[in-house]
Design a protein around this motif. Structure first.
Motif, PDB file in Angstrom:
ATOM      1  N   LYS A  74      20.009  66.500  77.535  1.00 57.65           N
ATOM      2  CA  LYS A  74      18.869  67.252  78.079  1.00 57.65           C
ATOM      3  C   LYS A  74      19.113  68.754  77.957  1.00 57.65           C
ATOM      4  O   LYS A  74      18.199  69.517  77.648  1.00 57.65           O
ATOM      5  CB  LYS A  74      18.616  66.859  79.533  1.00 57.65           C
ATOM      6  N   GLU A  75      20.345  69.150  78.172  1.00 53.73           N
ATOM      7  CA  GLU A  75      20.734  70.559  78.018  1.00 53.73           C
ATOM      8  C   GLU A  75      20.509  71.003  76.566  1.00 53.73           C
ATOM      9  O   GLU A  75      19.965  72.081  76.318  1.00 53.73           O
ATOM     10  CB  GLU A  75      22.213  70.686  78.398  1.00 53.73           C
ATOM     11  N   TYR A  76      20.898  70.161  75.618  1.00 51.56           N
ATOM     12  CA  TYR A  76      20.707  70.442  74.187  1.00 51.56           C
ATOM     13  C   TYR A  76      19.210  70.599  73.891  1.00 51.56           C
ATOM     14  O   TYR A  76      18.799  71.552  73.225  1.00 51.56           O
ATOM     15  CB  TYR A  76      21.311  69.301  73.363  1.00 51.56           C
ATOM     16  N   LEU A  77      18.408  69.677  74.394  1.00 55.03           N
ATOM     17  CA  LEU A  77      16.962  69.696  74.184  1.00 55.03           C
ATOM     18  C   LEU A  77      16.327  70.972  74.729  1.00 55.03           C
ATOM     19  O   LEU A  77      15.444  71.557  74.102  1.00 55.03           O
ATOM     20  CB  LEU A  77      16.330  68.465  74.847  1.00 55.03           C
ATOM     21  N   LEU A  78      16.787  71.419  75.873  1.00 58.65           N
ATOM     22  CA  LEU A  78      16.170  72.564  76.552  1.00 58.65           C
ATOM     23  C   LEU A  78      16.712  73.913  76.101  1.00 58.65           C
ATOM     24  O   LEU A  78      16.582  74.899  76.813  1.00 58.65           O
ATOM     25  CB  LEU A  78      16.315  72.404  78.063  1.00 58.65           C
ATOM     26  N   GLY A  79      17.294  73.961  74.915  1.00 67.90           N
ATOM     27  CA  GLY A  79      17.729  75.236  74.361  1.00 67.90           C
ATOM     28  C   GLY A  79      19.182  75.281  73.974  1.00 67.90           C
ATOM     29  O   GLY A  79      19.613  76.220  73.305  1.00 67.90           O
ATOM     30  N   GLY A  80      19.950  74.298  74.381  1.00 70.60           N
ATOM     31  CA  GLY A  80      21.360  74.254  74.013  1.00 70.60           C
ATOM     32  C   GLY A  80      21.560  74.185  72.508  1.00 70.60           C
ATOM     33  O   GLY A  80      22.558  74.671  71.983  1.00 70.60           O
ATOM     34  N   TYR A  81      20.582  73.603  71.811  1.00 68.37           N
ATOM     35  CA  TYR A  81      20.696  73.514  70.349  1.00 68.37           C
ATOM     36  C   TYR A  81      20.745  74.908  69.726  1.00 68.37           C
ATOM     37  O   TYR A  81      21.463  75.136  68.761  1.00 68.37           O
ATOM     38  CB  TYR A  81      19.567  72.664  69.748  1.00 68.37           C
ATOM     39  N   GLU A  82      19.980  75.857  70.285  1.00 65.81           N
ATOM     40  CA  GLU A  82      19.989  77.226  69.754  1.00 65.81           C
ATOM     41  C   GLU A  82      21.325  77.917  70.045  1.00 65.81           C
ATOM     42  O   GLU A  82      21.882  78.585  69.175  1.00 65.81           O
ATOM     43  CB  GLU A  82      18.842  78.039  70.355  1.00 65.81           C
ATOM     44  N   THR A  83      21.819  77.725  71.248  1.00 62.23           N
ATOM     45  CA  THR A  83      23.114  78.287  71.626  1.00 62.23           C
ATOM     46  C   THR A  83      24.215  77.731  70.736  1.00 62.23           C
ATOM     47  O   THR A  83      25.145  78.432  70.361  1.00 62.23           O
ATOM     48  CB  THR A  83      23.420  77.958  73.104  1.00 62.23           C
ATOM     49  N   PHE A  84      24.074  76.463  70.376  1.00 69.25           N
ATOM     50  CA  PHE A  84      25.046  75.776  69.517  1.00 69.25           C
ATOM     51  C   PHE A  84      24.946  76.245  68.067  1.00 69.25           C
ATOM     52  O   PHE A  84      25.843  76.034  67.276  1.00 69.25           O
ATOM     53  CB  PHE A  84      24.814  74.261  69.627  1.00 69.25           C
ATOM     54  N   GLY A  85      23.821  76.890  67.721  1.00 67.67           N
ATOM     55  CA  GLY A  85      23.644  77.414  66.371  1.00 67.67           C
ATOM     56  C   GLY A  85      22.699  76.616  65.497  1.00 67.67           C
ATOM     57  O   GLY A  85      22.563  76.894  64.312  1.00 67.67           O
ATOM     58  N   ASP A  86      22.031  75.617  66.075  1.00 64.12           N
ATOM     59  CA  ASP A  86      21.070  74.826  65.307  1.00 64.12           C
ATOM     60  C   ASP A  86      19.724  75.551  65.277  1.00 64.12           C
ATOM     61  O   ASP A  86      19.273  76.079  66.297  1.00 64.12           O
ATOM     62  CB  ASP A  86      20.880  73.439  65.929  1.00 64.12           C
ATOM     63  N   VAL A  87      19.085  75.561  64.126  1.00 65.21           N
ATOM     64  CA  VAL A  87      17.776  76.199  63.981  1.00 65.21           C
ATOM     65  C   VAL A  87      16.700  75.304  64.586  1.00 65.21           C
ATOM     66  O   VAL A  87      15.771  75.783  65.234  1.00 65.21           O
ATOM     67  CB  VAL A  87      17.472  76.494  62.492  1.00 65.21           C
ATOM     68  N   VAL A  88      16.822  74.019  64.351  1.00 61.72           N
ATOM     69  CA  VAL A  88      15.931  73.030  64.964  1.00 61.72           C
ATOM     70  C   VAL A  88      16.812  71.953  65.595  1.00 61.72           C
ATOM     71  O   VAL A  88      17.903  71.669  65.095  1.00 61.72           O
ATOM     72  CB  VAL A  88      14.948  72.384  63.952  1.00 61.72           C
ATOM     73  N   PRO A  89      16.356  71.342  66.671  1.00 60.68           N
ATOM     74  CA  PRO A  89      17.155  70.267  67.261  1.00 60.68           C
ATOM     75  C   PRO A  89      17.092  69.026  66.371  1.00 60.68           C
ATOM     76  O   PRO A  89      16.118  68.813  65.658  1.00 60.68           O
ATOM     77  CB  PRO A  89      16.462  70.020  68.607  1.00 60.68           C
ATOM     78  N   SER A  90      18.138  68.228  66.413  1.00 58.59           N
ATOM     79  CA  SER A  90      18.169  66.985  65.636  1.00 58.59           C
ATOM     80  C   SER A  90      19.133  66.009  66.298  1.00 58.59           C
ATOM     81  O   SER A  90      19.980  66.402  67.103  1.00 58.59           O
ATOM     82  CB  SER A  90      18.619  67.261  64.202  1.00 58.59           C
ATOM     83  N   VAL A  91      19.002  64.746  65.933  1.00 57.11           N
ATOM     84  CA  VAL A  91      19.919  63.726  66.452  1.00 57.11           C
ATOM     85  C   VAL A  91      21.338  64.022  65.950  1.00 57.11           C
ATOM     86  O   VAL A  91      22.304  63.926  66.708  1.00 57.11           O
ATOM     87  CB  VAL A  91      19.453  62.312  66.050  1.00 57.11           C
ATOM     88  N   GLU A 133      13.714  60.952  71.627  1.00 51.09           N
ATOM     89  CA  GLU A 133      12.339  61.096  71.127  1.00 51.09           C
ATOM     90  C   GLU A 133      11.832  62.517  71.347  1.00 51.09           C
ATOM     91  O   GLU A 133      11.133  63.070  70.497  1.00 51.09           O
ATOM     92  CB  GLU A 133      11.407  60.075  71.786  1.00 51.09           C
ATOM     93  N   ALA A 134      12.172  63.110  72.478  1.00 49.85           N
ATOM     94  CA  ALA A 134      11.764  64.491  72.765  1.00 49.85           C
ATOM     95  C   ALA A 134      12.420  65.461  71.776  1.00 49.85           C
ATOM     96  O   ALA A 134      11.794  66.433  71.332  1.00 49.85           O
ATOM     97  CB  ALA A 134      12.113  64.861  74.203  1.00 49.85           C
ATOM     98  N   ILE A 135      13.662  65.192  71.411  1.00 48.64           N
ATOM     99  CA  ILE A 135      14.364  66.022  70.421  1.00 48.64           C
ATOM    100  C   ILE A 135      13.644  65.931  69.074  1.00 48.64           C
ATOM    101  O   ILE A 135      13.398  66.943  68.417  1.00 48.64           O
ATOM    102  CB  ILE A 135      15.855  65.619  70.298  1.00 48.64           C
ATOM    103  N   LYS A 136      13.256  64.725  68.682  1.00 46.72           N
ATOM    104  CA  LYS A 136      12.546  64.538  67.413  1.00 46.72           C
ATOM    105  C   LYS A 136      11.176  65.216  67.444  1.00 46.72           C
ATOM    106  O   LYS A 136      10.749  65.822  66.452  1.00 46.72           O
ATOM    107  CB  LYS A 136      12.389  63.044  67.114  1.00 46.72           C
ATOM    108  N   THR A 137      10.492  65.131  68.568  1.00 48.35           N
ATOM    109  CA  THR A 137       9.179  65.761  68.707  1.00 48.35           C
ATOM    110  C   THR A 137       9.296  67.277  68.649  1.00 48.35           C
ATOM    111  O   THR A 137       8.499  67.945  67.980  1.00 48.35           O
ATOM    112  CB  THR A 137       8.514  65.322  70.028  1.00 48.35           C
ATOM    113  N   LEU A 138      10.292  67.826  69.327  1.00 53.87           N
ATOM    114  CA  LEU A 138      10.505  69.272  69.288  1.00 53.87           C
ATOM    115  C   LEU A 138      10.860  69.715  67.871  1.00 53.87           C
ATOM    116  O   LEU A 138      10.388  70.750  67.393  1.00 53.87           O
ATOM    117  CB  LEU A 138      11.601  69.683  70.280  1.00 53.87           C
TER     118      LEU A 138
END
Length: 131
Positions: free
Chosen positions: A23-40, A69-74
């Motif tokens: 959930k943390e990843y989904l809510l913006g953690g992916y950007e902090t981690f360096g991902d441009v878009v979230p993914s599985v 599913e929310a990650i894929k939708t985002l």
């Protein structure tokens, strides 16, 4: 707490911890981690797990499944917007959007709607050599 129920003691389960971090990843953690878009795949890296584990967790837990599913939708939403604003590479965007059911369709009409430009049969004449 009801009589006979055991109090949970100790560390939360691995799945519960992964759900919190997913959930943390989904809510913006992916950007902090360096991902441009979230993914599985990005989530698996974020959690330090195999990608197949993400799908196993989703089978075991509805909330984790909903988070995937929310990650894929985002991801889909970010790809659409990035493609429309030309901030993403169009070829990669097109490729990734195909995973969300998008496709490029081209129809070629060889005949006009009124029939005036319909293909004409080709006339072939056989010519024999002169003797």
């Amino acid at each position: 707490m009801k009589k006979g129920e055991k109090k949970k003691v100790g560390r939360p389960s691995e799945l519960a911890e992964c759900l919190i971090r997913a959930k943390e990843y989904l809510l913006g953690g992916y950007e902090t981690f360096g991902d441009v878009v979230p993914s599985v795949a990005g989530l698996a890296c974020y959690l330090g797990k195999h990608k197949s584990s993400m799908y196993e967790y989703a089978k075991q837990n509805k909330e984790f499944s909903d988070t995937l599913e929310a990650i894929k939708t985002l991801q889909e939403n970010k790809l659409i917007n990035g493609g429309l604003t030309s901030s993403f590479n169009p070829t990669i965007t097109k490729l990734m959007l195909s995973n969300h059911g998008y496709s490029e369709k081209q129809e070629i009409d060889h005949q006009s709607s009124d029939g005036s430009m319909s293909p004409k049969p080709t006339r072939i004449e056989l010519v024999t050599p002169a003797e």
